[in-house]
Design an enzyme around this catalytic site. Structure first.
Site, PDB file in Angstrom:
ATOM      1  N   SER A  20       5.423  42.657 -14.405  1.00 14.50           N
ATOM      2  CA  SER A  20       5.155  41.525 -13.512  1.00 14.50           C
ATOM      3  C   SER A  20       3.779  40.921 -13.772  1.00 14.50           C
ATOM      4  O   SER A  20       2.799  41.647 -13.998  1.00 14.50           O
ATOM      5  CB  SER A  20       5.181  41.987 -12.046  1.00 14.50           C
ATOM      6  OG  SER A  20       6.449  42.414 -11.666  1.00 14.50           O
ATOM      7  N   ILE A  21       3.707  39.601 -13.669  1.00 17.41           N
ATOM      8  CA  ILE A  21       2.408  38.928 -13.790  1.00 17.41           C
ATOM      9  C   ILE A  21       1.468  39.469 -12.702  1.00 17.41           C
ATOM     10  O   ILE A  21       0.278  39.696 -12.944  1.00 17.41           O
ATOM     11  CB  ILE A  21       2.586  37.399 -13.683  1.00 17.41           C
ATOM     12  CG1 ILE A  21       3.321  36.892 -14.935  1.00 17.41           C
ATOM     13  CG2 ILE A  21       1.232  36.701 -13.514  1.00 17.41           C
ATOM     14  CD1 ILE A  21       3.658  35.416 -14.932  1.00 17.41           C
ATOM     15  N   ASP A  63       8.883  40.402   3.114  1.00 17.67           N
ATOM     16  CA  ASP A  63       9.925  39.541   2.549  1.00 17.67           C
ATOM     17  C   ASP A  63       9.572  38.120   2.988  1.00 17.67           C
ATOM     18  O   ASP A  63       9.612  37.812   4.184  1.00 17.67           O
ATOM     19  CB  ASP A  63      11.298  39.965   3.091  1.00 17.67           C
ATOM     20  CG  ASP A  63      12.418  39.112   2.505  1.00 17.67           C
ATOM     21  OD1 ASP A  63      12.135  38.003   2.002  1.00 17.67           O
ATOM     22  OD2 ASP A  63      13.578  39.547   2.557  1.00 17.67           O
ATOM     23  N   TYR A 154      15.514  25.323 -17.082  1.00 17.21           N
ATOM     24  CA  TYR A 154      14.615  25.685 -15.977  1.00 17.21           C
ATOM     25  C   TYR A 154      15.114  25.053 -14.662  1.00 17.21           C
ATOM     26  O   TYR A 154      14.873  25.568 -13.576  1.00 17.21           O
ATOM     27  CB  TYR A 154      13.173  25.276 -16.311  1.00 17.21           C
ATOM     28  CG  TYR A 154      12.132  26.063 -15.537  1.00 17.21           C
ATOM     29  CD1 TYR A 154      12.062  27.456 -15.625  1.00 17.21           C
ATOM     30  CD2 TYR A 154      11.223  25.425 -14.712  1.00 17.21           C
ATOM     31  CE1 TYR A 154      11.117  28.178 -14.905  1.00 17.21           C
ATOM     32  CE2 TYR A 154      10.273  26.132 -13.994  1.00 17.21           C
ATOM     33  CZ  TYR A 154      10.230  27.507 -14.097  1.00 17.21           C
ATOM     34  OH  TYR A 154       9.285  28.212 -13.381  1.00 17.21           O
ATOM     35  N   LYS A 161       8.814  24.262  -8.488  1.00 15.62           N
ATOM     36  CA  LYS A 161       7.422  24.400  -8.966  1.00 15.62           C
ATOM     37  C   LYS A 161       6.650  23.080  -8.777  1.00 15.62           C
ATOM     38  O   LYS A 161       5.442  23.103  -8.535  1.00 15.62           O
ATOM     39  CB  LYS A 161       7.395  24.817 -10.439  1.00 15.62           C
ATOM     40  CG  LYS A 161       7.879  26.246 -10.696  1.00 15.62           C
ATOM     41  CD  LYS A 161       7.038  27.302 -10.006  1.00 15.62           C
ATOM     42  CE  LYS A 161       7.372  28.707 -10.467  1.00 15.62           C
ATOM     43  NZ  LYS A 161       6.781  29.746  -9.599  1.00 15.62           N
ATOM     44  N   LEU A 193      11.075  40.169 -15.153  1.00 12.25           N
ATOM     45  CA  LEU A 193      12.369  40.164 -14.456  1.00 12.25           C
ATOM     46  C   LEU A 193      12.777  38.732 -14.067  1.00 12.25           C
ATOM     47  O   LEU A 193      13.919  38.329 -14.248  1.00 12.25           O
ATOM     48  CB  LEU A 193      12.216  41.012 -13.184  1.00 12.25           C
ATOM     49  CG  LEU A 193      13.459  41.645 -12.607  1.00 12.25           C
ATOM     50  CD1 LEU A 193      14.129  42.541 -13.646  1.00 12.25           C
ATOM     51  CD2 LEU A 193      13.067  42.459 -11.373  1.00 12.25           C
TER      52      LEU A 193
HETATM   53  P1  NAD Z   1       8.685  39.166 -11.474  1.00 11.72           P
HETATM   54  O1  NAD Z   1      10.173  39.222 -11.388  1.00 11.72           O
HETATM   55  O2  NAD Z   1       7.988  40.356 -11.971  1.00 11.72           O
HETATM   56  O3  NAD Z   1       8.054  38.742 -10.067  1.00 11.72           O
HETATM   57  C1  NAD Z   1       8.740  37.928  -9.146  1.00 11.72           C
HETATM   58  C2  NAD Z   1       8.455  38.532  -7.789  1.00 11.72           C
HETATM   59  O4  NAD Z   1       8.979  37.703  -6.747  1.00 11.72           O
HETATM   60  C3  NAD Z   1       9.100  39.919  -7.599  1.00 11.72           C
HETATM   61  O5  NAD Z   1       8.113  40.876  -7.301  1.00 11.72           O
HETATM   62  C4  NAD Z   1      10.017  39.725  -6.410  1.00 11.72           C
HETATM   63  O6  NAD Z   1      10.092  40.877  -5.582  1.00 11.72           O
HETATM   64  C5  NAD Z   1       9.305  38.581  -5.697  1.00 11.72           C
HETATM   65  N1  NAD Z   1      10.178  37.948  -4.703  1.00 11.72           N
HETATM   66  C6  NAD Z   1      11.311  37.228  -4.900  1.00 11.72           C
HETATM   67  N2  NAD Z   1      11.853  36.907  -3.696  1.00 11.72           N
HETATM   68  C7  NAD Z   1      11.028  37.410  -2.738  1.00 11.72           C
HETATM   69  C8  NAD Z   1      11.054  37.435  -1.317  1.00 11.72           C
HETATM   70  N3  NAD Z   1      12.055  36.880  -0.613  1.00 11.72           N
HETATM   71  N4  NAD Z   1      10.031  38.051  -0.668  1.00 11.72           N
HETATM   72  C9  NAD Z   1       9.024  38.649  -1.344  1.00 11.72           C
HETATM   73  N5  NAD Z   1       8.959  38.679  -2.691  1.00 11.72           N
HETATM   74  C10 NAD Z   1       9.957  38.071  -3.377  1.00 11.72           C
HETATM   75  O7  NAD Z   1       8.403  37.899 -12.399  1.00 11.72           O
HETATM   76  P2  NAD Z   1       7.046  37.132 -12.794  1.00 11.72           P
HETATM   77  O8  NAD Z   1       7.398  36.374 -14.015  1.00 11.72           O
HETATM   78  O9  NAD Z   1       5.904  38.047 -12.797  1.00 11.72           O
HETATM   79  O10 NAD Z   1       6.932  36.066 -11.621  1.00 11.72           O
HETATM   80  C11 NAD Z   1       5.759  35.889 -10.839  1.00 11.72           C
HETATM   81  C12 NAD Z   1       5.475  34.401 -10.671  1.00 11.72           C
HETATM   82  O11 NAD Z   1       5.054  33.872 -11.923  1.00 11.72           O
HETATM   83  C13 NAD Z   1       6.666  33.565 -10.232  1.00 11.72           C
HETATM   84  O12 NAD Z   1       6.231  32.556  -9.332  1.00 11.72           O
HETATM   85  C14 NAD Z   1       7.109  32.912 -11.531  1.00 11.72           C
HETATM   86  O13 NAD Z   1       7.823  31.708 -11.340  1.00 11.72           O
HETATM   87  C15 NAD Z   1       5.750  32.666 -12.150  1.00 11.72           C
HETATM   88  N6  NAD Z   1       5.745  32.371 -13.586  1.00 11.72           N
HETATM   89  C16 NAD Z   1       6.360  33.213 -14.452  1.00 11.72           C
HETATM   90  C17 NAD Z   1       6.335  32.910 -15.809  1.00 11.72           C
HETATM   91  C18 NAD Z   1       7.011  33.813 -16.803  1.00 11.72           C
HETATM   92  O14 NAD Z   1       7.248  33.375 -17.934  1.00 11.72           O
HETATM   93  N7  NAD Z   1       7.309  35.042 -16.471  1.00 11.72           N
HETATM   94  C19 NAD Z   1       5.689  31.756 -16.273  1.00 11.72           C
HETATM   95  C20 NAD Z   1       5.065  30.922 -15.349  1.00 11.72           C
HETATM   96  C21 NAD Z   1       5.097  31.244 -13.999  1.00 11.72           C
END
Ligand code: NAD
Length: 252
Positions: A20-21, A63, A154, A161, A193
């Site tokens: 996760s980020i 949540d 997307y 976004k 994920l």
């Molecule tokens: P990740 O799947 O690891 O994290 C997504 C998180 O969102 C998870 O921890 C999940 O539990 C949480 N989540 C979803 N629904 C929820 C809810 N109802 N309540 C609480 N938490 C909830 O994936 P990631 O890529 O680390 O995503 C983190 C952020 O970074 C997101 O906003 C994603 O859009 C953004 N992002 C990701 C990328 C990429 O390429 N991975 C690029 C740019 C931006």
């Protein structure tokens, strides 16, 4: 250790696993002497993150589909630590059915769900964190280039976004007089994920890597380091900004 986040309490929302980020952000916060507090979506995720999160880091249920849960989480953290210096919101969701279709096929329920979890939740987080925030404080969310360009597959997440990025600017204006800064990091594509929910994510990741300035994806640790800077008092002059941390993909 002393670092740019020494004595700062930072709430990190969105750690699902070590890819996760948000987890990259936790590492950077710890490296800079800060105290991260993690929120988790549900009990299943709590069990899985407990396997790698050090025991001295507090885990709090949240949540973001429920305003009451967000309010309760910030109240619990605020009462325990006395104040909160920053929040990282790294949360997004759209149901798979909605994501795999073009935007034109998006139904009302799928639209609302994606907006609610991926964009509205940041507004609610800002509101419920507000009573506990220090002066200065910093709120960060995570966005993607698909907010401003039509990136293949997307779809609805790009629309959510775009709303999120606009919210950053309005929240920065609303909260500026309280010295609360609001910024977003527009991260390059990383295999997490969340990304695996996007149709053809393998191609998206390959395309993104090929468009970086030296054909290497950005890492969660590089994203976390920029988050640490934005959370720190080194960036008190910045608010309402979208910072690209994508190794130049947005230039191409
Ligand atoms: P990740 O799947 O690891 O994290 C997504 C998180 O969102 C998870 O921890 C999940 O539990 C949480 N989540 C979803 N629904 C929820 C809810 N109802 N309540 C609480 N938490 C909830 O994936 P990631 O890529 O680390 O995503 C983190 C952020 O970074 C997101 O906003 C994603 O859009 C953004 N992002 C990701 C990328 C990429 O390429 N991975 C690029 C740019 C931006």
């Amino acid at each position: 250790m002393n670092g740019i986040l020494t004595d700062k309490v930072i709430v990190v929302m969105g750690v699902a696993n070590q890819r996760s980020i948000a987890w990259g952000c936790v590492q950077a916060i710890l490296a800079q002497g800060g105290t991260p507090v993690l929120t988790y979506q549900n009990e299943r995720l709590k069990k899985s993150i407990q396997r790698f999160v050090p025991e001295d880091i507090q885990l709090v249920a949240c949540d973001v589909a429920e305003d009451a849960a967000i309010q309760q989480a910030f109240q619990q953290i605020g009462e325990r630590y006395g104040n909160i210096d920053g929040v990282i919101h790294a949360i997004a969701y759209a149901d798979p059915e909605t994501l795999k279709q073009g935007l034109v096929e998006t139904r009302r329920t799928g639209y609302n769900l994606a907006q609610e979890i991926s964009a509205y939740s940041f507004i609610a987080v800002a509101r419920y964190a507000r009573p506990w925030l220090t002066k200065p404080a910093s709120l960060i969310t995570l966005t993607y280039f698909g907010a401003t360009r039509a990136i293949p597959n997307y779809n609805m997440m790009g629309v959510a976004k775009a709303a999120l990025e606009s919210s950053v600017r309005y929240l920065a204006t609303d909260l500026g007089t309280e010295q609360i800064r609001v910024n977003a990091i527009s991260a390059g594509a990383v295999k997490t994920l969340a990304v695996t929910g996007i149709k053809g994510h393998g191609d998206l990741l390959k395309m993104s890597t090929s468009l970086t300035v030296y054909q290497q994806s950005v890492t969660t640790s590089e994203i976390g380091n920029v988050a640490a800077f934005l959370l720190s008092d080194l960036s008190t002059g910045m608010t309402g900004d979208i910072l690209y941390v994508d190794k130049g993909v947005h230039l191409m």
